[in-house]
Design a protein around this motif. Structure first.
Motif, PDB file in Angstrom:
ATOM      1  N   LYS A 195      38.279  40.283  47.760  1.00 40.78           N
ATOM      2  CA  LYS A 195      37.569  41.554  47.561  1.00 40.78           C
ATOM      3  C   LYS A 195      37.520  41.918  46.079  1.00 40.78           C
ATOM      4  O   LYS A 195      38.521  41.814  45.383  1.00 40.78           O
ATOM      5  CB  LYS A 195      38.281  42.660  48.322  1.00 40.78           C
ATOM      6  N   SER A 196      36.374  42.364  45.620  1.00 39.35           N
ATOM      7  CA  SER A 196      36.242  42.708  44.218  1.00 39.35           C
ATOM      8  C   SER A 196      35.333  43.922  44.092  1.00 39.35           C
ATOM      9  O   SER A 196      34.218  43.950  44.604  1.00 39.35           O
ATOM     10  CB  SER A 196      35.670  41.499  43.486  1.00 39.35           C
ATOM     11  N   GLN A 197      35.879  44.940  43.418  1.00 36.68           N
ATOM     12  CA  GLN A 197      35.147  46.193  43.294  1.00 36.68           C
ATOM     13  C   GLN A 197      34.438  46.199  41.950  1.00 36.68           C
ATOM     14  O   GLN A 197      35.086  46.025  40.921  1.00 36.68           O
ATOM     15  CB  GLN A 197      36.145  47.358  43.349  1.00 36.68           C
ATOM     16  N   GLY A 252      24.872  35.959  41.206  1.00 35.16           N
ATOM     17  CA  GLY A 252      24.594  34.685  40.541  1.00 35.16           C
ATOM     18  C   GLY A 252      24.199  34.887  39.078  1.00 35.16           C
ATOM     19  O   GLY A 252      23.686  33.974  38.438  1.00 35.16           O
ATOM     20  N   ALA A 253      24.431  36.088  38.582  1.00 30.99           N
ATOM     21  CA  ALA A 253      24.092  36.382  37.183  1.00 30.99           C
ATOM     22  C   ALA A 253      25.196  37.240  36.575  1.00 30.99           C
ATOM     23  O   ALA A 253      25.699  38.140  37.246  1.00 30.99           O
ATOM     24  CB  ALA A 253      22.765  37.126  37.119  1.00 30.99           C
ATOM     25  N   VAL A 254      25.585  36.948  35.340  1.00 27.96           N
ATOM     26  CA  VAL A 254      26.610  37.767  34.699  1.00 27.96           C
ATOM     27  C   VAL A 254      26.149  38.279  33.337  1.00 27.96           C
ATOM     28  O   VAL A 254      25.382  37.634  32.635  1.00 27.96           O
ATOM     29  CB  VAL A 254      27.963  37.027  34.508  1.00 27.96           C
ATOM     30  N   MET A 255      26.626  39.474  33.032  1.00 30.34           N
ATOM     31  CA  MET A 255      26.461  39.980  31.661  1.00 30.34           C
ATOM     32  C   MET A 255      27.670  39.421  30.917  1.00 30.34           C
ATOM     33  O   MET A 255      28.812  39.595  31.341  1.00 30.34           O
ATOM     34  CB  MET A 255      26.438  41.513  31.640  1.00 30.34           C
ATOM     35  N   ALA A 256      27.415  38.690  29.856  1.00 30.99           N
ATOM     36  CA  ALA A 256      28.521  38.011  29.196  1.00 30.99           C
ATOM     37  C   ALA A 256      29.083  38.881  28.075  1.00 30.99           C
ATOM     38  O   ALA A 256      28.340  39.394  27.244  1.00 30.99           O
ATOM     39  CB  ALA A 256      28.058  36.675  28.652  1.00 30.99           C
ATOM     40  N   VAL A 257      30.405  39.027  28.117  1.00 29.33           N
ATOM     41  CA  VAL A 257      31.088  39.856  27.123  1.00 29.33           C
ATOM     42  C   VAL A 257      32.143  39.000  26.429  1.00 29.33           C
ATOM     43  O   VAL A 257      33.310  38.980  26.859  1.00 29.33           O
ATOM     44  CB  VAL A 257      31.755  41.081  27.800  1.00 29.33           C
ATOM     45  N   PRO A 258      31.755  38.251  25.404  1.00 29.30           N
ATOM     46  CA  PRO A 258      32.726  37.334  24.785  1.00 29.30           C
ATOM     47  C   PRO A 258      33.912  38.072  24.191  1.00 29.30           C
ATOM     48  O   PRO A 258      34.988  37.488  24.032  1.00 29.30           O
ATOM     49  CB  PRO A 258      31.920  36.616  23.706  1.00 29.30           C
ATOM     50  N   ALA A 302      43.901  43.966  26.377  1.00 33.79           N
ATOM     51  CA  ALA A 302      43.358  45.301  26.599  1.00 33.79           C
ATOM     52  C   ALA A 302      42.401  45.290  27.778  1.00 33.79           C
ATOM     53  O   ALA A 302      42.376  46.198  28.601  1.00 33.79           O
ATOM     54  CB  ALA A 302      42.653  45.789  25.343  1.00 33.79           C
ATOM     55  N   THR A 303      41.634  44.191  27.882  1.00 33.20           N
ATOM     56  CA  THR A 303      40.690  44.086  28.992  1.00 33.20           C
ATOM     57  C   THR A 303      41.442  44.029  30.305  1.00 33.20           C
ATOM     58  O   THR A 303      41.096  44.705  31.267  1.00 33.20           O
ATOM     59  CB  THR A 303      39.847  42.800  28.837  1.00 33.20           C
ATOM     60  N   LYS A 304      42.481  43.209  30.296  1.00 37.52           N
ATOM     61  CA  LYS A 304      43.267  43.055  31.520  1.00 37.52           C
ATOM     62  C   LYS A 304      43.848  44.405  31.942  1.00 37.52           C
ATOM     63  O   LYS A 304      43.813  44.787  33.098  1.00 37.52           O
ATOM     64  CB  LYS A 304      44.392  42.043  31.305  1.00 37.52           C
ATOM     65  N   TYR A 308      32.723  40.310  48.206  1.00 36.87           N
ATOM     66  CA  TYR A 308      33.776  39.500  48.816  1.00 36.87           C
ATOM     67  C   TYR A 308      33.479  38.043  48.482  1.00 36.87           C
ATOM     68  O   TYR A 308      32.326  37.627  48.510  1.00 36.87           O
ATOM     69  CB  TYR A 308      33.799  39.696  50.329  1.00 36.87           C
ATOM     70  N   ARG A 309      34.514  37.335  48.194  1.00 37.14           N
ATOM     71  CA  ARG A 309      34.333  35.940  47.848  1.00 37.14           C
ATOM     72  C   ARG A 309      34.088  35.062  49.090  1.00 37.14           C
ATOM     73  O   ARG A 309      33.506  33.996  49.012  1.00 37.14           O
ATOM     74  CB  ARG A 309      35.580  35.429  47.107  1.00 37.14           C
ATOM     75  N   ILE A 310      34.543  35.548  50.228  1.00 42.01           N
ATOM     76  CA  ILE A 310      34.443  34.749  51.460  1.00 42.01           C
ATOM     77  C   ILE A 310      32.965  34.499  51.807  1.00 42.01           C
ATOM     78  O   ILE A 310      32.133  35.386  51.670  1.00 42.01           O
ATOM     79  CB  ILE A 310      35.175  35.457  52.630  1.00 42.01           C
TER      80      ILE A 310
HETATM   81  C1  ANZ Z   1      31.497  41.434  32.433  1.00 40.79           C
HETATM   82  C2  ANZ Z   1      32.937  41.232  32.177  1.00 40.79           C
HETATM   83  C3  ANZ Z   1      33.700  41.638  31.080  1.00 40.79           C
HETATM   84  C4  ANZ Z   1      33.548  40.589  33.270  1.00 40.79           C
HETATM   85  C5  ANZ Z   1      35.025  41.358  31.078  1.00 40.79           C
HETATM   86  C6  ANZ Z   1      34.864  40.297  33.299  1.00 40.79           C
HETATM   87  C7  ANZ Z   1      35.635  40.672  32.182  1.00 40.79           C
HETATM   88  P1  ANZ Z   1      35.849  38.925  40.280  1.00 40.79           P
HETATM   89  O1  ANZ Z   1      36.977  39.842  39.922  1.00 40.79           O
HETATM   90  O2  ANZ Z   1      36.256  37.575  40.680  1.00 40.79           O
HETATM   91  O3  ANZ Z   1      34.869  39.582  41.234  1.00 40.79           O
HETATM   92  N1  ANZ Z   1      31.102  37.066  37.473  1.00 40.79           N
HETATM   93  C8  ANZ Z   1      30.280  37.801  38.233  1.00 40.79           C
HETATM   94  N2  ANZ Z   1      29.517  37.013  39.030  1.00 40.79           N
HETATM   95  C9  ANZ Z   1      29.912  35.754  38.777  1.00 40.79           C
HETATM   96  C10 ANZ Z   1      29.482  34.508  39.276  1.00 40.79           C
HETATM   97  N3  ANZ Z   1      28.506  34.402  40.181  1.00 40.79           N
HETATM   98  N4  ANZ Z   1      30.083  33.380  38.804  1.00 40.79           N
HETATM   99  C11 ANZ Z   1      31.047  33.469  37.857  1.00 40.79           C
HETATM  100  N5  ANZ Z   1      31.474  34.622  37.343  1.00 40.79           N
HETATM  101  C12 ANZ Z   1      30.906  35.771  37.779  1.00 40.79           C
HETATM  102  O4  ANZ Z   1      35.039  38.661  38.897  1.00 40.79           O
HETATM  103  C13 ANZ Z   1      33.933  39.408  38.572  1.00 40.79           C
HETATM  104  C14 ANZ Z   1      33.619  39.097  37.129  1.00 40.79           C
HETATM  105  O5  ANZ Z   1      33.301  37.682  37.057  1.00 40.79           O
HETATM  106  C15 ANZ Z   1      32.394  39.835  36.646  1.00 40.79           C
HETATM  107  O6  ANZ Z   1      32.757  40.818  35.678  1.00 40.79           O
HETATM  108  C16 ANZ Z   1      31.653  38.789  35.830  1.00 40.79           C
HETATM  109  O7  ANZ Z   1      32.159  38.925  34.522  1.00 40.79           O
HETATM  110  C17 ANZ Z   1      32.072  37.478  36.448  1.00 40.79           C
HETATM  111  F1  ANZ Z   1      35.775  41.724  30.037  1.00 40.79           F
HETATM  112  O8  ANZ Z   1      31.295  41.035  33.810  1.00 40.79           O
HETATM  113  B1  ANZ Z   1      32.459  40.322  34.343  1.00 40.79           B
END
Ligand code: ANZ
Length: 927
Positions: free
Chosen positions: A283-285, A392-398, A430-432, A470-472
């Motif tokens: 589960k992921s919110q 299937g799409a992510v906003m990338a935050v390096p 900090a992110t964690k 949900y990952r399932i």
């Molecule tokens: C921006 C971001 C910033 C993220 C950050 C994380 C940290 P869980 O917790 O597993 O649900 N994500 C989303 N969809 C994805 C996909 N189809 N394949 C791979 N990665 C994916 O992880 C959700 C986070 O995993 C999302 O939040 C996304 O990256 C990535 F400092 O968005 B995050």
């Protein structure tokens, strides 16, 4: 002196139990019920090794204990009999898998019988038996005829969905359904053809046919489920698995994600096991945000758990599978994107997720617009983003995410300072912790406030919302194989329909070969006339050619045991009302996410539909640890047939070689047996130490290839089943992994002989006295009763064995042969060592078997010290010791002490000057 003959006695009682059906459990409302279940075995050709019965022994001890505690105990056994190995063997030899399976089952039953389990064999089930799989097919149809109503939060009949569609179309329906379900009105619905309506219903059914990307194993010729694949290879056989688009049956387990998760809280399962299920459900919110693609009408929706980091977005990454990619890729980037897509497609999901080393991807040439700051960010594709998760799409935050960071470094993309003044690792921390948010509209807010503000911002613009993922995944429910349950579906004009319940079972047809047809259809395509003619129809329609996956039959079998021979229902109403659920389930952790999750899922569906009584089938579950093998090694001098004893191997250039543990005893090799073990070793030579060849050892998985498999039959022939049972428990805590080693087995064997001798004189004549037992004798018994009960209830069965050993040693040293003590002792040992105790129970004059005895209650008052032994000090010197009841008053003690002969000897007829009795301590006499 003749001794206890375990071989004869064990056979005698096994026959007795069978003839008398001693463990047959019928509904009996006058007694409380107890249902002890074991994970039923797949009957493999290799038979049982000593590791397999570990859990069965534990559950048998509990079952036998509960029975004599007055419970009506259901303790059944059966076989998970469909499966790949029998079919692979059939392909090689042409032998029907039913024959191999039956042979293997008979071998298993014989082995299980030898161990003396108290199974109710009248309720045996085999998943490959048509009388059983009739009901597996029936359950499949129940799922086919159901949909998941998110408002009611339960499964409902598909008829209720159809009537909603007829009234309001699907706009008001809140269901778990396929992503691509279009909306329609009541008028639309009524205007659809039968075929169109059925296509739509398939998007809602709990088991459905759809075009999906599957894990295809070319070598096995079948699709595999997520849990049947390990690191990109099939769990069985270790063959490569690739992605393939196929029309497949699936089960909509995703509808139950939340209930499967929350249901865990109420279960008495180990924390690691629950955690495994939680992770699997995943589960992921988070937040979904829709972004415009610059210069296109297209939009991209991303899923993020960190909308608070949106000011740090410097690019977008799409999974290579997304159809949108083709539309937005610029002509200049087309070739490189196409190339990347075709490479990425063939990597398994697991590889893609676990691959941290290689960074790869391609730029589409297109840009998306960040709605929070209107900045343009480049759109990439990369296979670290999975098509099947989120959007299937992510906003990338390096600046916040490690994989985004690695990607940005590789492609030289900007790494925006989300967290002002911090280095990368500080940012990651900090992110964690999710606490430093200091940008744009989030300035000064904490993580939760920023998340809420972000979601509100998106909602106001109608471009996003909060979202739980949900990952399932839905579970693929078909195998292109022969040896499985036929799917009870026929096709009319290409549309699937269920077979009528009264026409079940659809019997697995005969085929000429267990291989796919020339056209690539599954083996059932070879069957002649594999069709179905519905009642009232003159036409025969083709049946589904896939069979059900391995987990079908095991997802409900505990209900069938309750009423295994019922031809009218999968279980009768009064029977299921009585047995309800499993009180104790024992089995291996390897089923943590497969069987245990699927079983909970089917159970919940059956519960929603009113067929079963409880929502969770397995209240308490214990995972027995694995018994590992203890392998032995010999050391061959390289390039020769000379073998060096372990202690000398450093002096030579050697390679270790596994040697069969059956020709090694206490690590000493039987060199003659070694020479005749294999033809190539006939001329083996040995370098000995102290005249012996000492082997090395290692603890490994018990397996044929490591020559460390120990067969329970051999142990039983040598020591008896009672010894095997007690020894397996004695090896260590049930849940721990532990190596099999026979070093201590003699101790258990001797214990049982000593136990037997308590009841016999030196000539092995039965000799038990009816004299009243002394308090210290009773105390030994009652101490053991108390400890044993505590241990069985907490499944601490290794300590129960030591408790019994202590009791027997103490009684032996007291030479106690009193019936009053020994009868109790026989009863409490009977769950552990049922054969020897049955024999003694009979010798004690009872009939009907010891399972009809009553477990004795322990008497607390017998456990307290009844008497105290006082040192008698005369003029400061302890001269003797005397015992007095602890409740005797000091005056009485004084006069009795002075009257005692041994005291008189020291007092020499004088009148003592002073006598001090310190209760429960000492008596001082001054003369
Ligand atoms: C921006 C971001 C910033 C993220 C950050 C994380 C940290 P869980 O917790 O597993 O649900 N994500 C989303 N969809 C994805 C996909 N189809 N394949 C791979 N990665 C994916 O992880 C959700 C986070 O995993 C999302 O939040 C996304 O990256 C990535 F400092 O968005 B995050």
């Amino acid at each position: 002196m003749a001794e206890y003959n375990f071989l004869e006695t064990e056979k005698k009682w096994q026959a007795f139990w069978q003839e008398n059906e001693s463990f047959k459990a019928e509904v009996d409302t006058s007694k409380p019920k107890f249902y002890a279940l074991d994970m039923f075995p797949y009957p493999s050709g290799a038979g049982l090794h000593v590791g397999h019965p570990l859990g069965y022994i534990a559950s048998d001890i509990v079952s036998r204990y509960k029975r004599i505690k007055g419970f009506n105990v259901l303790h059944p056994m059966g076989f998970d009999a469909f499966g790949l190995p029998a079919e692979q063997y059939a392909i090689q030899t042409g032998q029907h898998p039913a024959i191999t399976t039956e042979e293997n089952i008979n071998r298993y039953k014989e082995q299980l019988r030898n161990i003396g389990f108290s199974f109710d064999w009248s309720k045996e089930t085999q998943t490959c038996d048509p009388n059983y799989y009739k009901w597996t097919q029936w359950i499949f149809i129940q799922l086919f005829n159901s949909w998941y109503n998110n408002d009611a939060n339960k499964a409902e009949s598909i008829d209720s969905l159809v009537s909603s569609f007829e009234k309001n179309g699907n706009t008001g329906v809140n269901a778990t359904c396929d992503e691509d379900t279009a909306s329609f009105s009541a008028e639309d619905w009524k205007g659809y053809s039968e075929a169109e309506q059925q296509e739509i219903l398939l998007k809602y059914r709990l088991t459905y046919l759809s075009e999906t990307t599957v894990n295809w194993c070319p070598e096995l010729g079948t699709v595999l489920a997520q849990d049947e694949i390990k690191d990109g290879y099939s769990e069985r056989g270790g063959y490569p698995v690739v992605k393939k688009l196929m029309k497949q049956w699936s089960m909509r387990i995703s509808a139950y994600a939340e209930r499967l998760l929350s249901g865990l809280d109420k279960l008495e399962w180990s924390d690691p096991l629950k955690e495994m299920q939680r992770n699997w459900i995943g589960k992921s919110q988070g937040t979904e945000m829709t972004m415009k693609v610059d210069g296109h009408d297209e939009t991209i929706t991303v899923f993020t758990t960190r909308i608070d980091t949106v000011y740090g977005v410097s690019f977008l990454v799409l999974a290579p599978e997304l159809e949108l990619i083709e539309k937005i890729t610029t002509p200049e980037q087309k070739q490189i994107v196409d190339e990347y897509v075709s490479v990425a497609k063939n990597r398994s999901e697991r590889d893609r997720m676990s691959d941290v080393k290689t960074v790869s991807g391609a730029f589409t040439g297109a840009y998306a617009i960040n709605p929070f700051n209107d900045e343009k960010v480049p759109i990439y594709i990369a296979d670290y983003v999975l098509a099947g998760y989120g959007t299937g799409a992510v906003m990338a935050v390096p600046g916040g995410d490690q994989r985004d960071f690695d990607f940005a470094k590789h492609f030289d993309l900007p790494i925006l300072p989300v967290y002002e003044g911090m280095d990368v690792s500080e940012k990651a921390d900090a992110t964690k912790e999710g606490k430093i948010i200091n940008e744009g509209i989030f300035k000064g807010l904490n993580f939760q406030e920023a998340t809420d503000t972000g979601i509100k911002f998106l909602e106001d613009k109608d471009i996003g919302s909060g979202k739980i993922n949900y990952r399932i995944r839905d579970a693929i429910f078909a195998r292109q194989r022969y040896w499985g349950e036929p799917v009870p579906i026929y096709f009319k004009d290409g549309i699937p329909y269920p077979v009528a319940a009264e026409d079940l079972p659809i019997i697995l047809p005969e085929v000429d070969k267990y291989l796919p047809t020339e056209d690539g259809d599954p083996p059932l395509g070879r069957a002649e006339n594999f069709t179905y003619t519905p009642t009232g129809s003159s036409e025969a329609y083709p049946l589904e050619l896939s069979t059900m996956p391995g987990w079908a039959g095991s997802s409900w079998y505990w209900y069938r045991y309750m009423d295994a021979n019922n031809g009218e229902a999968f279980v009768a109403e009064d029977v299921i009302s009585y047995w309800k659920d499993v009180d104790l389930y024992i089995g291996g952790t390897e089923h943590a996410t497969g069987h245990l999750l699927y079983s909970r899922f089917w159970n919940k569906v059956l519960f929603d539909l009113g067929f079963v009584k409880v929502e969770e089938p397995f209240k308490k579950l214990v995972n027995q640890g694995m018994i590992q093998g203890r392998s032995n090694f010999v050391y061959r001098v390289k390039g020769t047939n000379q073998f060096v004893s372990e202690g000398l191997k450093k002096e030579y250039d050697t390679t270790p070689m596994h040697v069969d543990v059956s020709i090694v005893s206490n690590d000493i090799l039987d060199t003659e047996a070694f020479k005749s073990w294999r033809p190539d070793l006939a001329d083996a030579e040995f370098v000995l130490e102290d005249g012996k060849y000492k082997c090395g050892y290692e603890v490994e998985k018990m397996s044929k290839s490591k020559y460390n498999v120990v067969n329970p039959d051999d142990i039983i022939n040598k020591y008896g089943a009672d010894t095997l049972r007690m020894y397996e428990m004695f090896l260590g805590p049930l849940e721990q992994f532990k190596p099999w080693n026979t070093h201590g087995i003699d101790g258990v064997f001797k214990f049982l002989k000593k136990f037997w001798r308590l009841f016999h004189d030196g000539n092995n004549n039965f000799n038990v006295s009816d004299e009243k037992a002394k308090p210290e004798e009773l105390k030994i018994l009652h101490k053991a009763i108390k400890k044993l009960e505590e241990d069985i209830n907490s499944l601490s069965l290794n300590t129960s064995v030591s408790t019994m050993m202590i009791a027997v040693n103490e009684l032996t040293s007291l030479k106690c042969n009193k019936r009053e003590v020994l009868e109790g002792l026989v009863i409490i040992l009977s769950p552990f060592a049922p054969h020897i105790t049955e024999e003694l129970w009979e010798l004690l004059g009872h009939s009907g078997g010891i399972s009809t005895a009553t477990f004795p209650n322990y008497d607390e008052s017998l456990l307290v010290e009844a008497a105290h032994e006082y040192p008698i000090s005369i003029n400061g010197k302890v001269r003797t010791k005397l015992k007095f009841p602890i409740d005797m008053n000091p005056k009485e003690i004084e006069s009795e002490a002075l009257a005692d002969e041994s005291v008189q000897k020291w007092v020499e007829g004088k009148t003592p000057k002073k006598v001090i009795v310190v209760p429960k301590r000492i008596i001082n006499i001054v003369i």
